[in-house]
Design a protein around this motif. Structure first.
Motif, mmCIF file in Angstrom:
data_model
loop_
_atom_site.group_PDB
_atom_site.id
_atom_site.type_symbol
_atom_site.label_atom_id
_atom_site.label_comp_id
_atom_site.label_asym_id
_atom_site.label_seq_id
_atom_site.Cartn_x
_atom_site.Cartn_y
_atom_site.Cartn_z
ATOM 1 N N UNK A 198 0.859 -1.166 0.000
ATOM 2 C CA UNK A 198 0.000 0.000 0.000
ATOM 3 C C UNK A 198 0.900 1.222 0.000
ATOM 4 N N UNK A 199 0.726 2.110 -0.943
ATOM 5 C CA UNK A 199 1.554 3.295 -0.989
ATOM 6 C C UNK A 199 0.697 4.539 -1.044
ATOM 7 N N UNK A 200 1.237 5.550 -0.474
ATOM 8 C CA UNK A 200 0.622 6.856 -0.585
ATOM 9 C C UNK A 200 1.364 7.564 -1.709
ATOM 10 N N UNK A 201 0.683 7.797 -2.803
ATOM 11 C CA UNK A 201 1.327 8.344 -3.991
ATOM 12 C C UNK A 201 1.148 9.853 -4.083
ATOM 13 N N UNK A 202 0.943 10.488 -2.966
ATOM 14 C CA UNK A 202 0.647 11.918 -2.938
ATOM 15 C C UNK A 202 1.747 12.757 -3.566
ATOM 16 N N UNK A 203 2.998 12.486 -3.254
ATOM 17 C CA UNK A 203 4.069 13.345 -3.754
ATOM 18 C C UNK A 203 5.271 12.547 -4.243
ATOM 19 N N UNK A 204 5.018 11.441 -4.914
ATOM 20 C CA UNK A 204 6.103 10.601 -5.398
ATOM 21 C C UNK A 204 6.629 11.179 -6.707
ATOM 22 N N UNK A 205 7.920 11.366 -6.785
ATOM 23 C CA UNK A 205 8.523 11.854 -8.024
ATOM 24 C C UNK A 205 8.927 10.662 -8.884
ATOM 25 N N UNK A 206 9.268 10.944 -10.127
ATOM 26 C CA UNK A 206 9.596 9.883 -11.086
ATOM 27 C C UNK A 206 10.745 8.996 -10.608
ATOM 28 N N UNK A 207 11.736 9.565 -9.953
ATOM 29 C CA UNK A 207 12.920 8.804 -9.568
ATOM 30 C C UNK A 207 12.905 8.314 -8.124
ATOM 31 N N UNK A 208 11.874 8.615 -7.390
ATOM 32 C CA UNK A 208 11.810 8.214 -5.987
ATOM 33 C C UNK A 208 11.588 6.704 -5.882
ATOM 34 N N UNK A 235 9.988 3.551 -4.470
ATOM 35 C CA UNK A 235 8.742 3.237 -3.771
ATOM 36 C C UNK A 235 8.913 2.078 -2.814
ATOM 37 N N UNK A 236 9.657 1.070 -3.252
ATOM 38 C CA UNK A 236 9.796 -0.135 -2.458
ATOM 39 C C UNK A 236 11.159 -0.720 -2.760
ATOM 40 N N UNK A 237 11.952 -0.924 -1.745
ATOM 41 C CA UNK A 237 13.314 -1.369 -1.977
ATOM 42 C C UNK A 237 13.589 -2.730 -1.350
ATOM 43 N N UNK A 238 12.528 -3.510 -1.095
ATOM 44 C CA UNK A 238 12.735 -4.798 -0.431
ATOM 45 C C UNK A 238 12.976 -5.939 -1.408
ATOM 46 N N UNK A 239 12.889 -5.681 -2.702
ATOM 47 C CA UNK A 239 13.174 -6.697 -3.702
ATOM 48 C C UNK A 239 12.032 -7.666 -3.981
ATOM 49 N N UNK A 240 10.906 -7.521 -3.315
ATOM 50 C CA UNK A 240 9.776 -8.423 -3.536
ATOM 51 C C UNK A 240 9.038 -8.065 -4.812
ATOM 52 N N UNK A 299 3.810 8.418 -15.507
ATOM 53 C CA UNK A 299 5.195 8.602 -15.055
ATOM 54 C C UNK A 299 5.695 7.387 -14.285
ATOM 55 N N UNK A 300 4.839 6.813 -13.467
ATOM 56 C CA UNK A 300 5.228 5.688 -12.614
ATOM 57 C C UNK A 300 5.125 4.322 -13.294
ATOM 58 N N UNK A 301 4.687 4.271 -14.537
ATOM 59 C CA UNK A 301 4.464 2.982 -15.213
ATOM 60 C C UNK A 301 5.662 2.038 -15.134
ATOM 61 N N UNK A 302 6.882 2.477 -15.466
ATOM 62 C CA UNK A 302 8.006 1.528 -15.397
ATOM 63 C C UNK A 302 8.259 1.018 -13.978
ATOM 64 N N UNK A 303 8.159 1.900 -12.990
ATOM 65 C CA UNK A 303 8.432 1.510 -11.599
ATOM 66 C C UNK A 303 7.347 0.586 -11.066
ATOM 67 N N UNK A 304 6.095 0.917 -11.301
ATOM 68 C CA UNK A 304 5.011 0.061 -10.818
ATOM 69 C C UNK A 304 5.077 -1.309 -11.494
ATOM 70 N N UNK A 305 5.334 -1.321 -12.804
ATOM 71 C CA UNK A 305 5.435 -2.592 -13.526
ATOM 72 C C UNK A 305 6.569 -3.447 -12.982
ATOM 73 N N UNK A 306 7.673 -2.817 -12.606
ATOM 74 C CA UNK A 306 8.834 -3.575 -12.114
ATOM 75 C C UNK A 306 8.566 -4.258 -10.785
#
Length: 124
Positions: A33-43, A45-50, A66-73
């Motif tokens: 669950x993320x709060x996407x209120x002020x997420x920038x393109x390079x921030x 979101x999740x760094x646990x590797x799951x 903007x977040x498509x590549x990160x969310x997809x990954x």
């Protein structure tokens, strides 16, 4: 809850197309669950590797694109995508951005000018 409060604050009518999430103690069923209120393109979101079984986001079209590549990954192959908070006129922009990473990216539902976009993560 955040989306409901935002809709109320901005006097917008909002309907969830997805069933309510149920909390689970099962370590096999992780939810992000993320709060996407002020997420920038390079921030990060999740760094646990799951990799997650699904990604569900209710934010505006611009940040979703903007977040498509990160969310997809963050989604397992054959995992599910559900995106809302998108105006009908923005459907093509969002579906094009996510079609690079997901199969069967379609407008699943539309209500009062708002749409739900779904897809299945590419891969085996």
């Amino acid at each position: 809850r955040i989306a409901n409060v935002n809709a109320e604050t901005n006097r917008l009518t909002m309907k969830s197309f997805l069933p309510p999430l149920q909390e689970t103690e099962d370590s096999e069923s992780k939810s992000l669950l993320m709060k996407a209120h002020s997420i920038s393109e390079n921030e990060v979101l999740d760094d646990d590797g799951f990799l997650y079984d699904a990604c569900v986001a209710n934010i505006l079209a611009g940040p979703l694109v903007t977040l498509a590549p990160r969310l997809a990954s963050m989604v397992k192959p054959k995992g599910y995508l559900g995106l809302s908070g998108i105006l009908k006129a923005q459907a093509e922009m969002v579906t094009e951005a996510y079609s690079q990473y997901f199969d069967s990216v379609v407008v699943e539902n539309e209500m009062e000018g708002w749409i739900l976009v779904t897809g299945i993560r590419k891969g085996s």
